[in-house]
Enzyme design. Structure first.
Site, mmCIF file in Angstrom:
data_model
loop_
_atom_site.group_PDB
_atom_site.id
_atom_site.type_symbol
_atom_site.label_atom_id
_atom_site.label_comp_id
_atom_site.label_asym_id
_atom_site.label_seq_id
_atom_site.Cartn_x
_atom_site.Cartn_y
_atom_site.Cartn_z
ATOM 1 C CG LEU A 175 -87.408 48.519 33.891
ATOM 2 C CD1 LEU A 175 -86.926 47.110 33.555
ATOM 3 C CD2 LEU A 175 -86.579 49.117 35.014
ATOM 4 C CB ALA A 221 -82.354 53.122 31.171
ATOM 5 N N GLY A 222 -83.466 52.066 27.964
ATOM 6 C CA GLY A 222 -82.954 51.325 26.804
ATOM 7 C C GLY A 222 -82.502 52.245 25.685
ATOM 8 C CB THR A 257 -84.267 44.238 33.055
ATOM 9 O OG1 THR A 257 -83.890 42.853 32.969
ATOM 10 C CG2 THR A 257 -84.717 44.697 31.679
ATOM 11 C CG ASN A 287 -91.282 37.881 31.475
ATOM 12 O OD1 ASN A 287 -92.106 38.700 31.891
ATOM 13 N ND2 ASN A 287 -89.975 37.978 31.706
ATOM 14 C CG HIS A 292 -96.926 69.092 -3.820
ATOM 15 N ND1 HIS A 292 -97.664 70.254 -3.729
ATOM 16 C CD2 HIS A 292 -95.743 69.361 -3.223
ATOM 17 C CE1 HIS A 292 -96.952 71.176 -3.124
ATOM 18 N NE2 HIS A 292 -95.786 70.660 -2.792
HETATM 19 P P1 TTP Z 1 -84.839 45.926 25.631
HETATM 20 O O1 TTP Z 1 -86.009 45.967 24.698
HETATM 21 O O2 TTP Z 1 -84.119 44.650 25.819
HETATM 22 O O3 TTP Z 1 -83.788 47.036 25.186
HETATM 23 P P2 TTP Z 1 -83.991 48.399 24.432
HETATM 24 O O4 TTP Z 1 -85.277 49.046 24.794
HETATM 25 O O5 TTP Z 1 -82.775 49.230 24.641
HETATM 26 O O6 TTP Z 1 -84.071 48.021 22.886
HETATM 27 P P3 TTP Z 1 -82.951 47.438 21.898
HETATM 28 O O7 TTP Z 1 -82.751 46.008 22.273
HETATM 29 O O8 TTP Z 1 -83.597 47.624 20.566
HETATM 30 O O9 TTP Z 1 -81.698 48.260 22.006
HETATM 31 O O10 TTP Z 1 -85.260 46.434 27.069
HETATM 32 C C1 TTP Z 1 -86.467 46.085 27.723
HETATM 33 C C2 TTP Z 1 -86.864 47.221 28.629
HETATM 34 O O11 TTP Z 1 -85.920 47.423 29.667
HETATM 35 C C3 TTP Z 1 -86.966 48.526 27.923
HETATM 36 O O12 TTP Z 1 -88.044 49.228 28.485
HETATM 37 C C4 TTP Z 1 -85.655 49.218 28.236
HETATM 38 C C5 TTP Z 1 -85.336 48.706 29.616
HETATM 39 N N1 TTP Z 1 -83.924 48.551 29.937
HETATM 40 C C6 TTP Z 1 -83.344 49.380 30.882
HETATM 41 O O13 TTP Z 1 -84.003 50.282 31.425
HETATM 42 N N2 TTP Z 1 -82.027 49.189 31.204
HETATM 43 C C7 TTP Z 1 -81.262 48.214 30.634
HETATM 44 O O14 TTP Z 1 -80.083 48.090 30.983
HETATM 45 C C8 TTP Z 1 -81.885 47.369 29.646
HETATM 46 C C9 TTP Z 1 -81.082 46.273 28.989
HETATM 47 C C10 TTP Z 1 -83.199 47.570 29.342
#
Ligand code: TTP
Length: 406
Positions: A6, A8-9, A84, A161, A321
């Site tokens: 994952l 895409a955050g 997620t 988790n 510097h």
């Molecule tokens: P988070 O840490 O909850 O989200 P983020 O990485 O965007 O960070 P922030 O809260 O600072 O904005 O996400 C947990 C993981 O899941 C991370 O690897 C990103 C991923 N994710 C997705 O791929 N899609 C989603 O819709 C969400 C919410 C998270």
């Protein structure tokens, strides 16, 4: 094992460092953050990687290409950041009818733990913490997970988790979960369905780091630079220049594990106390002092009479510097004017606070300096107080004392 990563955050808690790059691409030692996750997955037996991308996807595609470390990569676009479970659902159409692993792309996992997650049947990785009340906590009966509770006041265990799951093939049908209270489709709800139907093992990790906030990026670098330098670094007190891939002056002093990449230059009068990583194209010295666990990024420069301690200098950052940088993160192409100095300790010895999404939050660190977004520039003789953030492209005037974010 087909593996969904994952990535895409938006990384909003990491701003301004994620203004111009997705969080998975922030530098951790010699690679982007998500490359550590993907490498560990490949080592554990990933046969196909499905990278779920969204915000600023292009640099991720460019880095990994169509195959990476001999493993094919499929990019799955998550159009809206709906959670997620939604991210895995986006990937599910591409998955075979077989078990699959899901990993958060912004976490570091120890290799043995990940190996155990991939082997055997359905599982969830977990870490033992002292205070689990701010995490998803596992309820465990013998060797089976029986529940998972979000931020419980009365935690059923101290196993949290860790964002790494091994699902059975059938879980592809269980991804359509309703939105949670915080308005996201959560993978933990899919885990709940899974534990109702099959046995799920808790897999304990001995080391884990969720990289969400800037000081966690510092911690990630502390972990991975030390690991890299221990494995590949040269360590000598009489600085035999031949033991480094880059150019190291005979008149430099290197102690502890240090990697100087090919194309990097360490000049006369420099002292480096490892672990440290000096990346290609970087120059250090003459007469500079680097200590703590420090990353000097590609083409970055650390010049005369500069001390850098336990910090991350991203590519092209220049501290040329008479400056001090401690426990700090300098974004890409940051320029430190001569004589600029960072404070990294409060007089009351309390942990330094930093702004995260508009709120002051404790870093939990007694020593923490500053975070400078890409292209920020300080005028000469700028003093930066502990816990200050300068946004992307921000500037300071000569002689300023900066005590507030800008
Ligand atoms: P988070 O840490 O909850 O989200 P983020 O990485 O965007 O960070 P922030 O809260 O600072 O904005 O996400 C947990 C993981 O899941 C991370 O690897 C990103 C991923 N994710 C997705 O791929 N899609 C989603 O819709 C969400 C919410 C998270």
């Amino acid at each position: 094992m087909q593996t969904v990563v994952l990535a895409a955050g938006k990384g909003t808690r990491m701003r301004p460092l994620t203004d111009r790059r997705p969080k998975p691409m922030v530098p951790v030692a010699n690679r982007p953050l998500v490359a550590h996750t993907v490498d560990a997955a490949v080592e554990a037996g990933a046969s196909w990687i499905f990278l779920v991308v969204g915000y600023e996807a292009e640099p991720i595609r460019e880095y990994f290409g169509e195959t990476y470390a001999g493993v094919p990569i499929t990019y799955v676009r998550q159009t809206e950041r709906l959670g997620t479970a939604d991210a895995v659902r986006a990937a599910s159409a591409s998955l075979d009818d077989a078990p699959f692993v899901v990993l958060n792309g912004d976490a570091l996992f120890d290799q043995d733990g990940l190996d155990e997650l991939f082997d055997g049947g359905p599982a969830i990785a977990s870490v033992r913490v002292d205070d689990p009340t701010q995490y998803g906590v596992l309820d465990v009966d013998d060797d089976t997970v029986t529940g998972i509770v979000e931020k419980p006041a009365d935690p059923p265990s101290n196993l949290i988790n860790a964002g790494a799951y091994h699902f059975p093939a059938a879980a592809r049908e269980w991804l359509d979960v309703p939105k949670s209270e915080r308005g996201e489709h959560e993978l933990t709800d899919v885990v709940e369905h899974t534990i109702d139907r099959v046995d799920v093992r808790p897999v304990p990790l001995s080391r884990w780091l969720d990289v969400g906030r800037p000081w966690e990026l510092l911690e990630a670098n502390e972990w991975k630079i030390a690991e890299l330098a221990d494995r590949n670094g040269s360590s000598t007190d009489n600085t035999s220049a031949e033991s480094f891939d880059g150019t190291v002056s005979d008149d430099a002093t290197i102690r502890g594990p240090v990697v100087v990449e090919s194309g990097a230059t360490v000049r006369e009068g420099v002292a480096i106390e490892g672990p440290a990583l000096i990346r290609s194209g970087a120059t250090v010295g003459p007469n500079a002092y680097i200590r703590g666990t420090t990353l000097v990024g590609q083409d970055a420069s650390v010049g005369h009479a500069v001390e850098v301690k336990n910090s991350v200098l991203m590519a092209g950052a220049a501290v040329n510097h008479l400056s001090y940088v401690g426990d700090s993160i300098l974004g890409r192409d940051v320029n430190f004017g001569a004589g600029s100095v960072v404070a990294n300790l409060r007089h009351d010895d309390d942990p330094v606070e930093l702004t995260v999404k508009g709120e002051r939050v404790s870093t939990g660190r007694r020593k923490f300096g500053v975070v400078l977004g890409d292209d920020a520039k300080t005028g000469i003789d700028t003093n930066l107080n502990a816990g200050v953030t300068l946004s992307t492209g921000a500037t300071t005037k000569p002689g300023e004392s900066v005590t507030r974010d800008r």
